[in-house]
Design an enzyme around this catalytic site. Structure first.
Site, PDB file in Angstrom:
ATOM      1  N   TRP A  51       0.872  -1.330   0.117  1.00 57.66           N
ATOM      2  CA  TRP A  51      -0.008   0.109  -0.063  1.00 57.66           C
ATOM      3  C   TRP A  51       0.817   1.135   0.131  1.00 57.66           C
ATOM      4  O   TRP A  51       0.476   2.317  -0.745  1.00 57.66           O
ATOM      5  CB  TRP A  51      -0.948   0.028   1.076  1.00 57.66           C
ATOM      6  CG  TRP A  51      -1.747  -1.225   1.072  1.00 57.66           C
ATOM      7  CD1 TRP A  51      -1.986  -2.201   2.088  1.00 57.66           C
ATOM      8  CD2 TRP A  51      -2.563  -1.589   0.125  1.00 57.66           C
ATOM      9  NE1 TRP A  51      -2.818  -3.176   1.640  1.00 57.66           N
ATOM     10  CE2 TRP A  51      -3.352  -2.872   0.435  1.00 57.66           C
ATOM     11  CE3 TRP A  51      -2.907  -0.919  -1.294  1.00 57.66           C
ATOM     12  CZ2 TRP A  51      -4.329  -3.428  -0.564  1.00 57.66           C
ATOM     13  CZ3 TRP A  51      -4.035  -1.611  -1.906  1.00 57.66           C
ATOM     14  CH2 TRP A  51      -4.759  -2.857  -1.719  1.00 57.66           C
ATOM     15  N   ASP A 103      -2.007   6.911   5.727  1.00 58.52           N
ATOM     16  CA  ASP A 103      -2.754   6.154   5.247  1.00 58.52           C
ATOM     17  C   ASP A 103      -3.040   4.895   6.576  1.00 58.52           C
ATOM     18  O   ASP A 103      -2.441   4.341   6.794  1.00 58.52           O
ATOM     19  CB  ASP A 103      -2.306   5.237   4.131  1.00 58.52           C
ATOM     20  CG  ASP A 103      -3.263   4.072   3.743  1.00 58.52           C
ATOM     21  OD1 ASP A 103      -4.495   3.815   4.518  1.00 58.52           O
ATOM     22  OD2 ASP A 103      -3.157   3.312   2.678  1.00 58.52           O
ATOM     23  N   LYS A 152     -12.095  -1.916   6.738  1.00 54.38           N
ATOM     24  CA  LYS A 152     -11.524  -2.700   7.760  1.00 54.38           C
ATOM     25  C   LYS A 152     -11.697  -2.337   9.103  1.00 54.38           C
ATOM     26  O   LYS A 152     -11.209  -3.169  10.018  1.00 54.38           O
ATOM     27  CB  LYS A 152      -9.901  -2.411   7.327  1.00 54.38           C
ATOM     28  CG  LYS A 152      -9.449  -3.021   6.187  1.00 54.38           C
ATOM     29  CD  LYS A 152      -8.345  -2.573   5.280  1.00 54.38           C
ATOM     30  CE  LYS A 152      -8.381  -3.105   3.880  1.00 54.38           C
ATOM     31  NZ  LYS A 152      -7.478  -2.406   2.996  1.00 54.38           N
TER      32      LYS A 152
HETATM   33  C1  LIG Z   1      -6.760  -2.375   2.168  1.00 50.23           C
HETATM   34  C2  LIG Z   1      -5.874  -1.030   1.966  1.00 50.23           C
HETATM   35  C3  LIG Z   1      -5.877   0.008   1.164  1.00 50.23           C
HETATM   36  C4  LIG Z   1      -6.662  -0.189  -0.195  1.00 50.23           C
HETATM   37  O1  LIG Z   1      -7.911   0.255   0.115  1.00 50.23           O
HETATM   38  P1  LIG Z   1      -9.122   0.249  -1.055  1.00 50.23           P
HETATM   39  O2  LIG Z   1     -10.134   1.041  -0.195  1.00 50.23           O
HETATM   40  O3  LIG Z   1      -9.150  -0.984  -1.505  1.00 50.23           O
HETATM   41  O4  LIG Z   1      -8.494   1.212  -2.180  1.00 50.23           O
HETATM   42  C5  LIG Z   1      -4.849   0.762   1.306  1.00 50.23           C
HETATM   43  N1  LIG Z   1      -3.976   1.094   2.272  1.00 50.23           N
HETATM   44  C6  LIG Z   1      -4.306   0.153   3.142  1.00 50.23           C
HETATM   45  C7  LIG Z   1      -3.329   0.488   4.385  1.00 50.23           C
HETATM   46  C8  LIG Z   1      -5.026  -0.857   2.914  1.00 50.23           C
HETATM   47  O5  LIG Z   1      -4.897  -1.764   4.271  1.00 50.23           O
END
Ligand SMILES: *Cc1c(COP(=O)(O)O)cnc(C)c1O
Length: 355
Positions: free
Chosen positions: A98, A166, A190
């Site tokens: 990511w 993020d 999540k």
């Molecule tokens: C799952 C995830 C993403 C991607 O997220 P999307 O909503 O599918 O674009 C980005 N960064 C992290 C840390 C993630 O766990």
């Protein structure tokens, strides 16, 4: 009842599932799926969903909460575009898939990216340390929890520069000092709600200061803030479910209590991994994630037997990501410790039979 260790979309509290299902059939006489996002009833939902984020994370004054679409993947671009200033340079920490995605999108919008720390040399099995944070850049970006590799920052990156994170896979899992950040973003699926909404917590000072010549309206956080997260049709149902989930989180002691529960779950499974001769954790001990636990079965010949055993126990979603192999047990807020106990009992019993 299954024990869902899926990495995302993931388990949410059962009461939230029930209340969401009820609202699909009856939300003040309509289905939540058919209400106008401009109706007073939904505006109240959006307001509460935004307020509850502030309450849950103790967000100081001077920040705006937004629910947008596009996932964290669009967040990579939105973050880079909104944080870009005169130098058009940024410092990124590369801790895996990511983080790499975020770096790629920053470059794509014209940022000169300085990857000042990386754990790529060991397939991202640790959190980089002892690095020097650059001070000649517009902002610093990192990924707090590395969903795929199972590493997690234990401390907030220390810098005086604007800090962007993020937090997709560990937001609301423990207390966070939001005042240290200029921008936090997280895909909802999540710890917050269903896929389809993306959370942004942005310092008001950030808004409208981009130096980018390219800024489509939807990517401009200022445009969303001015419209109270209703610039266009928001993800109505995901926002509704996020609101229910945040109510549930707060009613159950908030992020402090969630942090205690998550630590207990993590201790349980890591103790099993460390004491069980058949398994090995894939990550440096001090950098282990409390959300995504990655481990290997030492003898691949036993795989079919082990897989059958956890399948029979009602466990789903622990197959490892293809870039790491082995297993990954994701233990988001709503996963009860009883489910973790089912998994550790299976591992323990497996060692008894095969050991
Ligand atoms: C799952 C995830 C993403 C991607 O997220 P999307 O909503 O599918 O674009 C980005 N960064 C992290 C840390 C993630 O766990």
């Amino acid at each position: 009842m299954k024990h869902n260790f899926g990495a995302g979309p993931c388990i949410l509290p059962q009461d939230v599932f029930k209340a969401s299902a009820e609202a699909v059939l009856d939300f003040n006489g309509l289905s939540i799926l058919e209400v106008s996002h401009r109706s007073a009833d939904f505006v109240a939902v959006m307001d509460e969903a935004r307020d509850l984020v502030k309450k849950a994370l103790n967000v100081p004054d001077g920040y705006t909460v937004l629910y947008l679409q596009g996932g964290a993947t669009l967040g990579f671009s939105i973050a880079a575009l909104n944080m870009m200033r005169d130098t058009k340079k940024a410092g990124y920490i590369n801790t895996g898939t990511w983080a790499k995605g975020a770096i790629g999108e920053a470059k794509a919008v014209g940022i000169d990216v300085n990857v000042f720390a990386s754990s790529e040399d060991k397939n991202f099995n640790y959190i980089p340390k002892g690095y020097t944070v650059p001070n000649d850049v517009d902002f610093i970006h990192y990924t707090s929890n590395n969903t795929i590799f199972g590493t997690q920052f234990k401390d907030i990156v220390d810098t005086k520069l604007p800090l962007v994170c993020d937090m997709s896979s560990d937001i609301f899992s423990k207390p966070t000092d939001v005042s240290k950040f200029d921008l936090i973003y997280a895909g909802a699926q999540k710890n917050l709600g269903p896929a389809g909404a993306t959370l942004y917590i942005v310092k008001d000072d950030v808004l409208g200061k981009s130096s980018s010549g390219f800024m489509p309206k939807y990517l401009d956080l200022k445009a969303h803030a001015e419209k109270d997260s209703m610039l266009n049709t928001p993800p109505v149902f995901p926002v509704y479910v996020a609101m229910l989930n945040l109510r549930d989180l707060i009613a159950n002691g908030g992020v402090e209590a969630a942090g205690v529960r998550n630590k207990a779950k993590a201790d349980l499974i890591y103790n099993e991994i460390d004491s069980n001769p058949l398994f090995t954790g894939t990550v440096a001990t001090e950098d282990r994630s409390e959300m995504n636990v990655t481990f290997l079965l030492n003898n691949e010949d036993l795989k079919a037997d082990f897989d059958k055993m956890w399948n029979d126990a009602g466990i789903v979603g622990i197959k490892g990501h293809r870039s790491v192999g082995g297993y990954r047990a994701s233990m988001y807020n709503a996963l009860p410790i009883e489910s973790v106990k089912v998994l550790t009992d299976v591992m323990n019993e497996f060692a008894r039979i095969k050991g």
